[in-house]
Design an enzyme around this catalytic site. Structure first.
Site, short mmCIF file in Angstrom:
data_model
loop_
_atom_site.label_atom_id
_atom_site.label_comp_id
_atom_site.label_asym_id
_atom_site.label_seq_id
_atom_site.Cartn_x
_atom_site.Cartn_y
_atom_site.Cartn_z
N GLU A 100 0.81 -1.48 0.15
CA GLU A 100 0.17 0.03 -0.01
C GLU A 100 0.89 0.98 -0.17
OE1 GLU A 100 -2.89 0.18 3.45
OE2 GLU A 100 -3.67 -2.02 2.25
N PRO A 101 0.21 2.91 -0.40
CA PRO A 101 0.72 3.52 -0.61
C PRO A 101 1.70 3.72 1.00
CG PRO A 101 -1.06 4.00 -1.15
CD PRO A 101 -1.17 2.88 -0.98
N GLY A 154 5.03 -0.67 3.05
CA GLY A 154 5.94 -1.82 2.24
C GLY A 154 6.00 -3.20 3.05
N ARG A 161 34.94 -5.57 -30.64
CA ARG A 161 34.63 -4.51 -29.97
C ARG A 161 37.00 -4.24 -30.19
NH1 ARG A 161 34.10 1.21 -31.32
NH2 ARG A 161 34.90 2.36 -29.43
N GLU A 214 9.61 -7.72 -3.61
CA GLU A 214 9.05 -8.96 -3.02
C GLU A 214 10.33 -9.13 -1.72
OE1 GLU A 214 8.88 -12.88 -5.15
OE2 GLU A 214 7.71 -11.39 -6.47
N SER A 259 16.29 -5.93 -0.25
CA SER A 259 17.83 -6.49 0.38
C SER A 259 17.85 -6.25 1.94
CB SER A 259 19.02 -6.39 -0.35
OG SER A 259 19.16 -6.24 -1.59
#
Length: 387
Positions: A132-133, A136, A273, A368, A371
């Site tokens: 939600e705003p 988290g 390259r 999800e 870290s």
């Protein structure tokens, strides 16, 4: 931490999944990935094709329309997709392990029969509504509520950063059913996107993952039938933790795919390259970067395979999932940064894939569980070994 018998040899089904997805992605996904990144268009047709292949229900039970393969097969598929298109891999991973996954974990037989076949086939897309705003990492701070009124619940609130937020058909929504009980007062609900009061906001402007659909979803006095309570009342948070364990394995596999893409593009470029009369890949500084990338990618992949194998064996894997997610997600950022460096000025342009890898990779360390959250989980589990 759990011990398991991990095989380094894939079985025939797993090889078939890996090879068929690799072939599909190289033919149907890779040629247009830059165009989709620029247009930010959701690749509905490609997603439907993956559904027809059985990839959207790959490890779910055949009884409910899934393909019946294992979690490791799912990880192999996600890595192959993410090697070229992380946005598409995120769509597949979130649909399979979060939206559909929550129903598979907590749903009763009737709910699974009703909703899972269309989700597993890709006829309908799933979205998982947790963040939600104002909440988290601390899910207990959610404000969305569900109040029981007769034979239904009335759902009110808003969710943000929802993958498949505007293209999804079936939402799993977490809400407070007893605000006084903190996490023990959170419950899950299956909500159909066509119901009155369900609205999605416009697509969000993001750093990366541009062709993954990400929006706010708003619920205004949505009447949810009592039978759409997902799992037991008050058990939504516990079920959410189980869902996230599985989701983190998928994110780790996705991260490996991004890192692998960064390595393979850098290896190819470093041989093409030329500077000072020879390929830059013959320079020891560049060789060192490539070697470190390759070694860390193998290490990350093994962490993913270990977590997936534990999940398939029905053993605890919370720590292993967090370790895989932490290491692989941070590696994806490092690998993408090195890939841009190897490409030099060209790596900073949209003419090469590596700048997209860099933009896409950052979400892996946030979504999800950040870290920082993964480190908290691992530390908590480590301390348990002392008791």
């Amino acid at each position: 931490m759990s011990q398991n018998n991990l095989s380094f040899e894939l079985n025939e089904d797993q090889k078939m999944i890996r090879d068929s997805v690799k072939d599909f992605v190289e033919r149907h996904v890779a040629p247009s990935v830059m165009e989709r990144d620029n247009s930010k268009e959701f690749p509905m047709e490609i997603v439907k094709q993956l559904g027809e292949m059985g990839m959207l229900g790959i490890y779910h039970s055949e009884q409910y329309g899934g393909s019946g393969f294992d979690t490791l097969s799912f990880c192999l598929a996600i890595e192959e997709i993410a090697r070229w298109d992380a946005s598409l891999a995120l769509t597949v991973a979130s649909h399979t392990s979060l939206g559909t996954g929550h129903i598979a974990i907590a749903g009763n037989h009737e709910q699974k029969v009703k909703y899972m076949p269309e989700l597993c086939s890709g006829e309908k897309l799933g979205a998982w509504c947790l963040t939600e705003p104002g909440s988290g990492s601390d899910a207990s701070g959610m404000k969305t509520t569900a109040v029981k009124e007769g034979d239904h619940w009335v759902l009110n609130g808003s969710k943000i950063f929802i993958t498949q937020g505007s293209v999804g058909d079936t939402y799993v929504v977490l809400a407070k059913t007893d605000p006084e009980k903190d996490t023990k007062g959170i419950s899950g609900f299956i909500v159909e996107g066509s119901w009155e009061g369900v609205k999605s906001g416009p697509g969000m402007h993001k750093l990366g993952m541009n062709s993954s659909d990400t929006t706010e979803v708003i619920f205004e006095n949505v009447k949810v039938p009592a039978e759409n309570l997902l799992g037991e009342e008050g058990m939504g948070f516990i079920d959410t933790m189980k869902v996230l364990d599985g989701g983190r394995v998928g994110i780790a596999a996705l991260s490996v795919g991004i890192a692998r893409g960064a390595l393979e593009e850098s290896l190819k470029y470093s041989q093409e390259r030329k500077q000072f009369g020879k390929p830059i890949g013959d320079n020891q500084y560049i060789e060192g970067k490539l070697v470190d990338m390759a070694t860390e990618i193998d290490a990350a992949r093994l962490l993913v395979w270990r977590a997936a194998t534990l999940k398939d064996q029905g053993k605890p894997y919370t720590t292993e999932a967090s370790m895989a997610k932490l290491f692989a997600s941070e590696l994806s950022v490092r690998a993408a940064l090195e890939a841009v460096q190897i490409h030099g000025g060209y790596g900073y342009t949209k003419e090469y894939h590596v700048e997209r890898f860099l933009r896409d990779s950052k979400l892996m360390t946030i979504g999800e569980g950040t870290s920082e959250v993964q480190r908290l989980i691992i530390a908590r589990e480590l301390k348990k070994t002392l008791s």
